[in-house]
Design an enzyme around this catalytic site. Structure first.
Site, short mmCIF file in Angstrom:
data_model
loop_
_atom_site.label_atom_id
_atom_site.label_comp_id
_atom_site.label_asym_id
_atom_site.label_seq_id
_atom_site.Cartn_x
_atom_site.Cartn_y
_atom_site.Cartn_z
N ASN A 99 -1.69 -10.56 8.50
CA ASN A 99 -2.70 -9.53 8.67
C ASN A 99 -4.02 -10.06 8.11
O ASN A 99 -4.11 -10.42 6.94
CB ASN A 99 -2.32 -8.27 7.89
CG ASN A 99 -3.41 -7.21 8.00
OD1 ASN A 99 -3.58 -6.64 9.08
ND2 ASN A 99 -4.15 -6.95 6.95
N GLU A 100 -5.03 -10.12 8.96
CA GLU A 100 -6.40 -10.42 8.55
C GLU A 100 -6.52 -11.61 7.61
O GLU A 100 -7.11 -11.51 6.52
CB GLU A 100 -7.03 -9.21 7.86
CG GLU A 100 -7.08 -7.98 8.72
CD GLU A 100 -7.84 -6.83 8.04
OE1 GLU A 100 -8.01 -6.86 6.80
OE2 GLU A 100 -8.27 -5.93 8.77
N PHE B 119 -7.35 7.26 4.27
CA PHE B 119 -7.39 6.89 5.68
C PHE B 119 -6.31 7.61 6.51
O PHE B 119 -6.18 7.37 7.69
CB PHE B 119 -7.14 5.38 5.84
CG PHE B 119 -8.35 4.49 5.73
CD1 PHE B 119 -9.11 4.20 6.86
CD2 PHE B 119 -8.72 3.93 4.53
CE1 PHE B 119 -10.20 3.34 6.78
CE2 PHE B 119 -9.82 3.08 4.44
CZ PHE B 119 -10.56 2.79 5.57
N ARG C 94 3.63 0.30 12.99
CA ARG C 94 3.33 -1.01 12.43
C ARG C 94 3.48 -0.96 10.91
O ARG C 94 2.85 -0.13 10.25
CB ARG C 94 1.90 -1.43 12.80
CG ARG C 94 1.46 -2.74 12.19
CD ARG C 94 0.10 -3.22 12.68
NE ARG C 94 -0.24 -4.45 12.02
CZ ARG C 94 -1.25 -4.61 11.16
NH1 ARG C 94 -2.07 -3.60 10.90
NH2 ARG C 94 -1.47 -5.77 10.57
N GLN D 149 0.79 -1.23 0.00
CA GLN D 149 0.00 0.00 0.00
C GLN D 149 0.83 1.28 0.00
O GLN D 149 0.35 2.32 -0.42
CB GLN D 149 -0.97 -0.01 1.18
CG GLN D 149 -2.05 -1.08 1.04
CD GLN D 149 -3.00 -1.11 2.20
OE1 GLN D 149 -2.74 -1.77 3.19
NE2 GLN D 149 -4.10 -0.39 2.11
N ASN E 87 -8.00 -5.96 14.14
CA ASN E 87 -8.28 -4.78 13.32
C ASN E 87 -9.78 -4.53 13.44
O ASN E 87 -10.59 -5.34 13.00
CB ASN E 87 -7.92 -5.03 11.85
CG ASN E 87 -6.41 -5.09 11.64
OD1 ASN E 87 -5.64 -4.83 12.57
ND2 ASN E 87 -6.00 -5.42 10.44
N TRP F 8 -5.03 3.23 11.66
CA TRP F 8 -4.88 3.03 10.22
C TRP F 8 -5.38 4.28 9.56
O TRP F 8 -6.55 4.60 9.69
CB TRP F 8 -5.67 1.81 9.73
CG TRP F 8 -5.39 1.61 8.27
CD1 TRP F 8 -6.07 2.16 7.22
CD2 TRP F 8 -4.30 0.87 7.70
NE1 TRP F 8 -5.47 1.82 6.03
CE2 TRP F 8 -4.38 1.02 6.30
CE3 TRP F 8 -3.26 0.09 8.25
CZ2 TRP F 8 -3.47 0.42 5.44
CZ3 TRP F 8 -2.36 -0.51 7.38
CH2 TRP F 8 -2.47 -0.34 5.99
C1 BGC Z 1 -6.47 -3.79 5.92
C2 BGC Z 1 -5.78 -2.56 5.35
C3 BGC Z 1 -6.81 -1.66 4.71
C4 BGC Z 1 -7.78 -1.21 5.78
C5 BGC Z 1 -8.82 -0.22 5.32
C6 BGC Z 1 -7.78 -3.50 6.60
O1 BGC Z 1 -8.69 -4.48 6.22
O2 BGC Z 1 -5.61 -4.47 6.77
O3 BGC Z 1 -4.81 -2.98 4.45
O4 BGC Z 1 -6.23 -0.59 4.05
O5 BGC Z 1 -8.45 -2.33 6.29
O6 BGC Z 1 -9.72 -0.77 4.43
#
Ligand code: BGC
Length: 506
Positions: free
Chosen positions: A193-194, A468, A103, A45, A334, A452
């Protein structure tokens, strides 16, 4: 530069008209000593430099180049925030926030461009060494994610991404290289991540590469939305466990860091108080969070999933169960939003969505659960973070939790004044932190919180159409400018007088 100066003036003006807030719950001092406060980004990103220094193409490089129509603005992250070249300036803006942690994720394609078959890329190692050292020099703890959606394209082709069991050894190899190269200085690692969102986007909804799905979830050229997400998740879980076993055996005793996994977690509220909807909310949580955390804490998938999916849900061997057990030092969550859950077992509804296999329909817009944001399905519901954290706290033995992402999106098309004077983001962060501190007072063991994002960046399927960042980024000039929210976060963290913004609706 002139544009940047105007932005700064706008922010200064906006801050000047804010009403001073009463000292309330939203203070750093309301969180335990040693609490990590930070901001987050991920490699694809922000880094750009997609061909530099022997990096191979990632699955996202190839996807955005071959199917630009799938990205809302048709763009890619070839340059993104050009963080690869501007990391020193970015460390400065991290430092300016007053945070004690940052992070970021490592690009697998930069470290081992061809996986186990090729060489370790010394230039990739050198980049993250420079970044880590620069952060530490400023007293900022690196909080490092090993996989944030991107992998070398070659491995995606060779194994079908997470669908093929061979990817497990690849992940163990890649993470071993990282532990060896960076582990002497990294105190906080997360493997994935997720993954719960990742495998659904890849193999259920078919929206992320390798774009596999089947009806009613989508019409991809191949895939099986009822089976493949669970096979991929199985491989992710076993990859995670093998990486943690290796870290614990070969690195942790000497290096002394900790390792966890990051799960995407909405909070599901029953749409009505009927038993069916209450059970639907429970089921949705199970299919989202317990799916990954139950195997790690209890050695198997949750009962609700087994009942609903029967043989479509893979089984763990007794060896694998042993491998999985207790393989985290902490849980990353998250959390962005709360949504209503409606039962679809006893009443018909559209199940071709994210919650589909749980036979749950999720809605936040009808009735409206909170104010909408620029990302569809993400509503502002600050009070939802408290039950979410308490749920994980109770179910998973008072494990340490880090909120690894929480943030607010704006449409890029918003006028410049509102983009910079982001009152809604300030309120969002302040209110979520307030409810987080309430969970801490109720006994939840929370170790940190990350906004974020540090900077506007490439937002996956949304391209650059949403923002964001605490810092605004002009993608033509790469100038970063602090928004009102960056100034608010700094004030909150440094103990300066926190100015509470006037509510946009008051
Ligand atoms: C992800 C990020 C994403 C953010 C906002 C999360 O699901 O880890 O990469 O940019 O959400 O959508």
């Amino acid at each position: 530069m002139a544009a940047a100066a105007t932005c700064i003036a706008v922010v200064a003006l906006a801050l000047a008209v804010l009403e001073p807030g009463a000292r309330g719950l939203d203070r750093r001092a309301d969180f335990p000593p040693g609490f990590l406060f930070g901001a987050a980004t991920s490699s694809y990103q922000v880094e750009g430099a997609y061909l530099d220094d022997n990096k191979s193409l990632s699955n996202w490089d190839v996807y955005t180049h071959t199917q630009p129509g799938k990205i809302m603005d048709g763009r890619n992250a070839d340059i993104a925030d050009d963080h690869y070249h501007r990391y020193m300036d970015d460390v400065e803006i991290v430092h300016d926030l007053g945070v004690n942690s940052y992070r970021f994720s490592i690009s697998w394609a930069r470290i081992v461009p061809r996986g186990r078959l090729g060489e370790v890329n010394s230039a990739g190692i050198a980049f993250y060494n420079r970044l880590i050292d620069a952060l530490l020099k400023k007293g900022i703890q690196p909080f490092v994610t090993l996989n944030h959606f991107d992998m070398p394209h070659e491995l995606e082709t060779r194994y079908g991404g997470w669908l093929g069991a061979g990817i497990r050894e690849e992940f163990e190899y890649y993470t071993d290289v990282c532990f060896r190269a960076f582990g002497d200085r990294v105190r906080f690692w997360t493997t994935f991540n997720e993954p719960n969102l990742l495998v659904k986007f890849q193999f259920m909804l078919g929206k992320h590469p390798p774009n596999r799905c089947s009806p009613p979830f989508g019409s991809c050229s191949s895939g099986d939305s009822r089976r493949e997400p669970y096979v991929a998740a199985h491989n992710v879980l076993l990859s995670h466990a093998a990486a943690v076993r290796n870290y614990r055996t070969n690195y942790q005793p000497e290096q002394g860091g900790s390792i966890g996994i990051v799960i995407a977690m909405k909070w599901y509220e029953p749409l009505t108080n009927s038993t069916e909807d209450v059970r639907a909310a429970r089921r949705a949580r199970s299919f989202e969070v317990d799916w990954f955390l139950d195997p790690i804490f209890f050695g198997d998938y949750p009962r609700e999933m087994r009942e609903m999916l029967s043989s479509d849900l893979p089984n763990f061997t007794s060896e694998e169960k042993k491998l999985l057990l207790n393989k985290v030092d902490f849980i990353g969550l998250n959390h962005y939003t709360t949504i209503y859950a409606k039962d679809c077992i006893y009443s018909p509804c559209d199940v071709g969505t994210y919650e589909g296999n749980a036979l749950v329909y999720a809605t936040g817009g009808n009735p409206q659960i909170g104010k909408p944001t620029a990302v569809g399905g993400y509503y502002v519901v600050p009070e939802g973070i408290e039950p979410a954290v308490m749920y994980v706290n109770h179910r998973y033995k008072n494990a340490t939790i880090y909120i690894t992402e929480n943030g607010y999106s704006q449409h890029s098309s918003t006028n410049m004044v509102d983009l910079m004077s982001d009152v809604e983001r300030v309120n969002y962060l302040k209110d979520y932190l307030t409810y987080l501190s309430s969970a801490v007072r109720k006994g939840a063991n929370v170790g940190g919180y990350f906004v974020w994002s540090l900077v506007d960046n490439f937002e996956w399927l949304f391209g650059y159409t949403v923002r964001f960042g605490l810092y605004h980024v002009d993608f033509d000039t790469q100038v970063r400018t602090p928004r009102m929210s960056a100034n608010w976060y700094r004030a909150f963290l440094t103990g300066d007088e926190v100015h509470e913004p006037r509510r946009a609706d008051s």
